[in-house]
Design a protein around this motif. Structure first.
Motif, PDB file in Angstrom:
ATOM      1  N   MET A   1       0.854  -1.177   0.000  1.00 33.00           N
ATOM      2  CA  MET A   1       0.000   0.000   0.000  1.00 33.00           C
ATOM      3  C   MET A   1       0.892   1.230   0.000  1.00 33.00           C
ATOM      4  N   ASP A   2       0.581   2.169  -0.861  1.00 27.18           N
ATOM      5  CA  ASP A   2       1.413   3.362  -0.917  1.00 27.18           C
ATOM      6  C   ASP A   2       0.874   4.450   0.014  1.00 27.18           C
ATOM      7  N   ASP A   3       1.672   5.486   0.190  1.00 25.88           N
ATOM      8  CA  ASP A   3       1.346   6.549   1.140  1.00 25.88           C
ATOM      9  C   ASP A   3       0.141   7.388   0.746  1.00 25.88           C
ATOM     10  N   SER A   4      -0.334   7.262  -0.483  1.00 20.86           N
ATOM     11  CA  SER A   4      -1.467   8.073  -0.915  1.00 20.86           C
ATOM     12  C   SER A   4      -2.799   7.520  -0.416  1.00 20.86           C
ATOM     13  N   VAL A   5      -2.809   6.326   0.131  1.00 18.68           N
ATOM     14  CA  VAL A   5      -4.053   5.733   0.636  1.00 18.68           C
ATOM     15  C   VAL A   5      -4.350   6.312   2.017  1.00 18.68           C
ATOM     16  N   ARG A   6      -5.509   6.922   2.146  1.00 18.71           N
ATOM     17  CA  ARG A   6      -5.940   7.520   3.405  1.00 18.71           C
ATOM     18  C   ARG A   6      -7.084   6.732   4.049  1.00 18.71           C
ATOM     19  N   MET A   7      -7.719   5.855   3.260  1.00 17.95           N
ATOM     20  CA  MET A   7      -8.800   5.031   3.795  1.00 17.95           C
ATOM     21  C   MET A   7      -8.742   3.659   3.135  1.00 17.95           C
ATOM     22  N   LEU A   8      -8.727   2.620   3.960  1.00 18.08           N
ATOM     23  CA  LEU A   8      -8.790   1.248   3.493  1.00 18.08           C
ATOM     24  C   LEU A   8     -10.160   0.725   3.879  1.00 18.08           C
ATOM     25  N   VAL A   9     -10.929   0.266   2.882  1.00 18.02           N
ATOM     26  CA  VAL A   9     -12.279  -0.250   3.119  1.00 18.02           C
ATOM     27  C   VAL A   9     -12.268  -1.743   2.811  1.00 18.02           C
ATOM     28  N   VAL A  10     -12.653  -2.549   3.790  1.00 18.10           N
ATOM     29  CA  VAL A  10     -12.606  -3.999   3.651  1.00 18.10           C
ATOM     30  C   VAL A  10     -14.018  -4.560   3.497  1.00 18.10           C
ATOM     31  N   ASP A  11     -14.234  -5.256   2.393  1.00 15.36           N
ATOM     32  CA  ASP A  11     -15.475  -5.996   2.141  1.00 15.36           C
ATOM     33  C   ASP A  11     -15.335  -7.312   2.908  1.00 15.36           C
ATOM     34  N   ALA A  12     -15.749  -7.308   4.171  1.00 14.73           N
ATOM     35  CA  ALA A  12     -15.507  -8.452   5.057  1.00 14.73           C
ATOM     36  C   ALA A  12     -16.093  -9.743   4.497  1.00 14.73           C
ATOM     37  N   ALA A  13     -17.297  -9.705   3.978  1.00 19.48           N
ATOM     38  CA  ALA A  13     -17.929 -10.922   3.459  1.00 19.48           C
ATOM     39  C   ALA A  13     -17.116 -11.505   2.313  1.00 19.48           C
ATOM     40  N   ASN A  14     -16.618 -10.656   1.463  1.00 20.58           N
ATOM     41  CA  ASN A  14     -15.850 -11.120   0.311  1.00 20.58           C
ATOM     42  C   ASN A  14     -14.490 -11.660   0.732  1.00 20.58           C
ATOM     43  N   VAL A  15     -13.835 -10.992   1.653  1.00 20.30           N
ATOM     44  CA  VAL A  15     -12.523 -11.445   2.118  1.00 20.30           C
ATOM     45  C   VAL A  15     -12.666 -12.767   2.870  1.00 20.30           C
ATOM     46  N   VAL A  16     -13.615 -12.847   3.788  1.00 21.98           N
ATOM     47  CA  VAL A  16     -13.834 -14.087   4.538  1.00 21.98           C
ATOM     48  C   VAL A  16     -14.217 -15.220   3.585  1.00 21.98           C
ATOM     49  N   GLY A  17     -15.063 -14.927   2.621  1.00 22.24           N
ATOM     50  CA  GLY A  17     -15.530 -15.946   1.685  1.00 22.24           C
ATOM     51  C   GLY A  17     -14.485 -16.434   0.704  1.00 22.24           C
ATOM     52  N   SER A  18     -13.357 -15.744   0.636  1.00 26.51           N
ATOM     53  CA  SER A  18     -12.316 -16.140  -0.321  1.00 26.51           C
ATOM     54  C   SER A  18     -11.460 -17.300   0.178  1.00 26.51           C
ATOM     55  N   ARG A  19     -11.644 -17.671   1.427  1.00 32.42           N
ATOM     56  CA  ARG A  19     -10.837 -18.742   2.025  1.00 32.42           C
ATOM     57  C   ARG A  19     -11.788 -19.807   2.586  1.00 32.42           C
ATOM     58  N   PRO A  20     -11.827 -20.992   1.984  1.00 31.56           N
ATOM     59  CA  PRO A  20     -12.778 -22.033   2.416  1.00 31.56           C
ATOM     60  C   PRO A  20     -12.342 -22.721   3.712  1.00 31.56           C
ATOM     61  N   SER A  76     -27.657  -3.835   1.883  1.00 26.04           N
ATOM     62  CA  SER A  76     -26.606  -4.429   1.065  1.00 26.04           C
ATOM     63  C   SER A  76     -25.223  -3.986   1.539  1.00 26.04           C
ATOM     64  N   GLY A  77     -24.334  -4.962   1.725  1.00 30.62           N
ATOM     65  CA  GLY A  77     -22.956  -4.630   2.070  1.00 30.62           C
ATOM     66  C   GLY A  77     -22.289  -3.826   0.977  1.00 30.62           C
ATOM     67  N   ASP A  78     -22.556  -4.183  -0.279  1.00 24.84           N
ATOM     68  CA  ASP A  78     -21.968  -3.451  -1.402  1.00 24.84           C
ATOM     69  C   ASP A  78     -22.406  -1.988  -1.401  1.00 24.84           C
ATOM     70  N   ASP A  79     -23.698  -1.748  -1.178  1.00 24.13           N
ATOM     71  CA  ASP A  79     -24.192  -0.367  -1.139  1.00 24.13           C
ATOM     72  C   ASP A  79     -23.528   0.415  -0.009  1.00 24.13           C
ATOM     73  N   THR A  80     -23.312  -0.239   1.122  1.00 19.26           N
ATOM     74  CA  THR A  80     -22.664   0.415   2.260  1.00 19.26           C
ATOM     75  C   THR A  80     -21.218   0.742   1.931  1.00 19.26           C
ATOM     76  N   ILE A  81     -20.514  -0.169   1.265  1.00 17.32           N
ATOM     77  CA  ILE A  81     -19.119   0.081   0.876  1.00 17.32           C
ATOM     78  C   ILE A  81     -19.039   1.257  -0.095  1.00 17.32           C
ATOM     79  N   VAL A  82     -19.961   1.325  -1.030  1.00 17.00           N
ATOM     80  CA  VAL A  82     -20.000   2.455  -1.960  1.00 17.00           C
ATOM     81  C   VAL A  82     -20.241   3.758  -1.188  1.00 17.00           C
ATOM     82  N   ALA A  83     -21.159   3.737  -0.227  1.00 22.05           N
ATOM     83  CA  ALA A  83     -21.452   4.936   0.561  1.00 22.05           C
ATOM     84  C   ALA A  83     -20.247   5.358   1.403  1.00 22.05           C
ATOM     85  N   VAL A  84     -19.557   4.409   2.019  1.00 27.02           N
ATOM     86  CA  VAL A  84     -18.359   4.718   2.813  1.00 27.02           C
ATOM     87  C   VAL A  84     -17.275   5.317   1.905  1.00 27.02           C
ATOM     88  N   THR A  85     -17.112   4.738   0.730  1.00 23.78           N
ATOM     89  CA  THR A  85     -16.125   5.242  -0.228  1.00 23.78           C
ATOM     90  C   THR A  85     -16.457   6.676  -0.640  1.00 23.78           C
TER      91      THR A  85
END
Length: 130
Positions: A1-20, A76-85
């Motif tokens: 991650m470079d220094d220009s990132v001021r906010m990291l938004v994690v899609d928890a459902a997607n990250v958790v779901g990526s590992r069985p 919707s988690g996706d709608d919330t992530i868009v709103a946070v962004t």
């Protein structure tokens, strides 16, 4: 991650779901494990960290994760992530962690950048096993 990132938004459902790893049997437990991992990385992430929870994962007790902003999606988690962004004036400073193509398209249209779950999971794994 470079220094220009001021906010990291994690899609928890997607990250958790990526590992069985059986996450579907205990979604709140899986969310807690993710929050624990992200909290352990907090010192290496010099930005605001937002983790969006949806569905059964919202039942997790997040009181011990004061160094993270935990957002429980009302719908919707996706709608919330868009709103946070969209909260940031300079959305080029937002990095969203998700593999969801539709969500990537939506947040990239706002100017945010995206990365996949592996990016975050590799860092969590490295922090746990130095």
């Amino acid at each position: 991650m470079d220094d220009s990132v001021r906010m990291l938004v994690v899609d928890a459902a997607n990250v958790v779901g990526s590992r069985p790893d059986g996450w579907w049997r205990d979604r709140a437990g899986a969310a807690h494990r993710l929050l624990t991992g992200v909290a352990a990385l907090r010192a290496q992430l010099p930005c605001e960290v937002v983790v969006v929870l949806e569905g059964a994962a919202k039942a997790v007790d997040d009181n011990t994760f004061r160094n993270l902003r935990v957002v429980r999606a009302a719908g919707s988690g996706d709608d919330t992530i868009v709103a946070v962004t969209a909260e940031r004036d300079d959305r080029t400073q937002v990095l969203v962690v998700t593999a969801d193509r539709g969500l990537r398209t939506r947040v990239e249209a706002l100017g945010a950048r995206t990365t996949g779950p592996r990016w975050l999971l590799d860092r969590i794994d490295s922090a746990r096993n130095p």
